[in-house]
Scaffold this motif. Structure first.
Motif, short mmCIF file in Angstrom:
data_model
loop_
_atom_site.label_atom_id
_atom_site.label_comp_id
_atom_site.label_asym_id
_atom_site.label_seq_id
_atom_site.Cartn_x
_atom_site.Cartn_y
_atom_site.Cartn_z
N LEU A 1 -91.32 -53.33 22.95
CA LEU A 1 -90.08 -52.65 22.56
C LEU A 1 -90.23 -51.14 22.69
CD1 LEU A 1 -88.69 -54.51 19.40
CD2 LEU A 1 -87.65 -54.35 21.66
N PHE A 2 -91.39 -50.63 22.24
CA PHE A 2 -91.66 -49.19 22.32
C PHE A 2 -91.61 -48.71 23.77
CE2 PHE A 2 -94.41 -45.51 22.73
CZ PHE A 2 -94.08 -44.73 21.63
N GLN A 3 -92.29 -49.46 24.66
CA GLN A 3 -92.34 -49.06 26.07
C GLN A 3 -90.97 -49.14 26.73
OE1 GLN A 3 -95.34 -51.80 27.43
NE2 GLN A 3 -97.04 -50.44 26.89
N SER A 4 -90.19 -50.17 26.41
CA SER A 4 -88.84 -50.31 26.97
C SER A 4 -87.93 -49.19 26.49
CB SER A 4 -88.24 -51.66 26.60
OG SER A 4 -89.00 -52.72 27.14
N ALA B 1 -81.95 -55.21 18.84
CA ALA B 1 -80.54 -55.31 19.23
C ALA B 1 -80.31 -54.75 20.63
CB ALA B 1 -79.67 -54.56 18.22
N LEU B 2 -81.24 -53.91 21.12
CA LEU B 2 -81.09 -53.30 22.45
C LEU B 2 -81.76 -54.12 23.55
CD1 LEU B 2 -81.79 -49.56 21.51
CD2 LEU B 2 -79.57 -50.67 21.85
N THR B 3 -82.31 -55.26 23.20
CA THR B 3 -83.00 -56.09 24.19
C THR B 3 -82.14 -56.43 25.40
OG1 THR B 3 -84.41 -57.04 22.46
CG2 THR B 3 -84.27 -58.25 24.53
N PRO B 4 -80.85 -56.79 25.24
CA PRO B 4 -80.01 -57.05 26.42
C PRO B 4 -79.93 -55.86 27.38
CG PRO B 4 -78.94 -57.89 24.45
CD PRO B 4 -80.11 -57.10 23.98
N LEU B 5 -79.93 -54.63 26.81
CA LEU B 5 -79.91 -53.43 27.65
C LEU B 5 -81.22 -53.29 28.42
CD1 LEU B 5 -78.77 -50.70 28.60
CD2 LEU B 5 -79.67 -49.70 26.47
N TYR B 6 -82.32 -53.55 27.74
CA TYR B 6 -83.64 -53.41 28.37
C TYR B 6 -83.78 -54.36 29.56
CZ TYR B 6 -84.82 -50.92 24.06
OH TYR B 6 -84.85 -50.03 23.02
N LYS B 7 -83.17 -55.55 29.44
CA LYS B 7 -83.28 -56.54 30.51
C LYS B 7 -82.55 -56.10 31.79
CE LYS B 7 -83.98 -60.57 27.52
NZ LYS B 7 -83.43 -61.87 27.06
N LEU B 8 -81.61 -55.16 31.65
CA LEU B 8 -80.85 -54.68 32.82
C LEU B 8 -81.63 -53.65 33.62
CD1 LEU B 8 -77.30 -54.25 31.22
CD2 LEU B 8 -78.11 -56.15 32.65
#
Length: 453
Positions: free
Chosen positions: A109-112, A6-13
Motif C-alpha cells: 500500500l505504501f509503495q502504491s 479504500a484507494l486499492t481500485p485506483l492503484y489497480k488502474l
C-alpha cells in the motif's frame, strides 16, 4: 485494515512493473541495470522542444541530488519521487496513516501510494516550473508542450526506477544519482573543449593552461581537492561499524546446536544517505513554492529573480557555495546549516522507524532467528535493551555526520555538489556490497539457501 485500502481500485488502474517469477542470476541483474543506465543517459540528452535558450536552471546547486539534466525531458529528475516519499514518511511517522510497514500488505500500500503521489507531484512541479517562468518557452503557445514533455520524462524515470528495484541491482534512484554525479565530476575535471573566450573549462586543463601562461591559480583546484576529501571521509564513514558479539545455532531435527559465535555489525551511517536526499528534496520544494507564490503576487517565501532566490526564506534555504560567503553573509550560512542538520537528523530518525531498522524490529528479527548475546539470557527484551543502547545513538550521529559532510562540501564547491559526492560514495559502496554478495551466492548455492533467498 488501513485507510488507504479504500484507494486499492485506483492503484489497480496504474501500470506497474511485474516482479520476476524466477530467481535471477548475476548476469541477468547486471543486464537490466546496464540497460536502464544507458536509457537514462540517452533520455538525459533528449532536449525539451520549445525551451528558450535564455532559460535558467533554478536548481543548479541541487541538480546532482535531483538526478536530472536541465533542458532535457529529465529536468524534474527524481524530485517528484523523493517528494512523495517525504510526505508519506512524515504522515506515517506522525501516525496520521495507520500503516505497519513490517507487513507485506501495508508495504505494498505504501509503495502504491508513493507512486500515485509521485505522479501528482510530477504534475505540480511541472506546472510550477513552466507557468512561473523558471522554464522559459520560446513563446506562450509552447507551455503545454513543455509541460507534457516534463511529465513524460518524470514518469519514465518513475518506471525505470521500478525496473531496477525489481530486476537489477540496488535502486534506480541511487543509480541515477551516481550516474549524474559521475558525469559532472568527469566533465568538470577533464573538460578540454574551449569556451568562446578560448579558456578551457575543465579544472585540470584550465590549471595547466594558466600555468603554461605563467600565472597558475591554485584556488581553481579547491573544488577538486574538496571532492577528493569528501570521497575519502565518506568512504571512512561507510566502513565504520559497531560490532555486537552474537551467538547462534542451527536447528537439526528436533535439537538446536549452539556454540556458533559471530558479530552483528551496525553501520555508523545507520540510515545511509537517505536523510540528505530527503532534506535536499525538501529545499527544492521550498524554492518551487517561492516561485509559485511570487507569480501569484504573494512573495511570502521571498523573491526569485533569474531562477535564483534573492531574498526571504528562499534565499536563506538556498545552498551557500563558496567559502567567501562565510564573511559576506555569515547569518545565511548559520541559518542554512542549522536547518539542514536538524532535518538530516529528523529524516534519519523517520527513515529508521519507517524502514523497520529501529531497535524494536531489529531485536525481534534477531530473536526469531535464534540469535542471542553471549553472557545474557536469551530473550527478546534483553536483545531490545542492547539494541536500544546503540541504534538510536547511531541514527542521530549518522544523520549528523552525513549532514555536516554534505554541508561542508557544498560550501567548498565540490564537483558534482558535496551532497552529490557523498550520496554517490554511499550508493556505490552499497552497490558493491550487493554485487559481491550476489557473486558469492552464485559460487556457493548453499549459502543462498541458508540466507533464505
Amino acid at each position: 485494515m488501513s485507510s488507504l485500502d479504500a484507494l486499492t481500485p485506483l492503484y489497480k488502474l496504474i501500470p506497474e512493473v511485474k516482479s520476476p517469477i524466477h530467481r535471477q542470476d548475476f548476469k541477468e541483474k547486471s543486464k537490466w541495470t546496464i540497460v536502464v543506465l544507458i536509457l537514462y543517459y540517452i533520455l538525459s540528452e533528449v532536449p525539451l522542444y520549445g525551451l528558450s535558450s535564455s532559460a535558467v536552471d533554478q536548481f543548479a546547486q541541487l541538480r546532482a541530488v535531483m538526478a536530472g539534466s536541465f533542458g532535457s525531458i529529465l529536468t524534474l529528475g527524481i524530485g517528484p519521487i523523493i517528494t512523495a516519499s517525504i510526505v508519506l514518511q512524515l504522515l506515517v511517522g506522525a501516525k496520521l496513516l495507520d500503516l505497519d510497514l513490517s507487513t507485506h500488505h501495508d508495504k505494498a500500500l505504501f509503495q502504491s501510494t508513493q507512486k500515485v503521489l509521485a505522479i501528482i507531484f510530477t504534475l505540480f512541479e511541472a506546472i510550477v516550473l513552466v507557468y512561473t517562468g523558471s522554464l522559459t518557452p520560446i513563446d506562450a503557445s509552447y507551455m503545454p508542450v513543455l509541460l507534457l514533455q516534463l511529465v513524460i520524462g518524470a514518469v519514465l524515470i518513475l518506471y525505470l526506477d521500478e525496473v531496477v528495484s525489481k530486476w537489477g541491482f540496488g535502486s534506480g534512484i541511487g543509480l541515477f544519482i551516481a550516474a549524474g554525479v559521475a558525469e559532472q565530476i568527469i566533465v568538470g575535471t577533464f573538460n578540454f573543449i574551449p569556451t568562446a573566450s578560448g579558456s578551457l573549462p575543465g579544472i585540470i586543463p584550465g590549471f595547466i593552461q594558466a600555468a603554461a601562461g605563467g600565472s597558475p591559480d591554485f584556488s581553481t583546484l579547491i573544488p577538486l581537492i574538496a571532492t577528493i576529501g569528501v570521497f575519502l571521509v565518506a568512504v571512512y564513514g561507510e566502513s565504520m561499524r559497531v560490532e555486537i558479539p552474537i551467538s547462534h545455532g542451527q536447528v537439526r531435527g528436533h535439537g538446536r546446536i549452539r556454540g556458533s559465535v559471530g558479530k552483528y555489525p551496525l553501520k555508523f551511517i545507520y540510515a545511509s544517505n537517505m536523510p540528505v536526499i530527503l532534506t535536499s528534496a525538501l529545499l527544492v520544494n521550498v524554492s518551487l513554492l517561492a516561485s509559485m507564490f511570487q507569480k501569484l503576487g504573494w512573495p511570502i517565501f521571498g523573491k526569485v529573480e533569474g531562477g535564483k532566490a534573492v531574498s526571504g526564506l528562499a534565499l536563506y534555504l538556498s545552498t551557500p557555495s563558496g567559502v567567501s560567503i562565510l564573511f559576506t553573509n555569515p547569518l545565511r550560512v548559520i541559518f542554512y546549516a542549522v536547518f539542514f542538520l536538524l532535518f538530516c537528523v529528523l529524516f534519519s530518525w523517520l527513515w529508521v522507524e519507517i524502514s523497520g531498522l529501529n531497535a524494536k524490529e531489529v531485536s525481534k528479527k534477531l530473536y526469531q532467528s535464534g540469535i542471542q548475546i553471549p553472557g545474557f539470557r536469551s530473550s527478546k527484551r534483553q536483545l531490545y535493551k542492547i539494541m536500544k543502547k546503540y541504534i538510536p545513538a547511531l541514527t542521530i550521529l549518522g544523520g549528523l555526520f552525513v549532514g555536516i559532510l554534505a554541508f561542508g562540501a557544498d560550501l567548498t564547491g565540490a564537483l558534482g555538489g558535496g551532497t552529490g559526492v557523498l550520496l554517490t560514495v554511499g550508493i556505490v559502496y552499497r552497490l558493491y556490497e550487493e554485487i559481491a554478495q550476489e557473486q558469492l551466492m552464485e559460487m556457493h548455492p548453499m549459502l543462498r539457501r541458508f540466507l533464505g533467498q
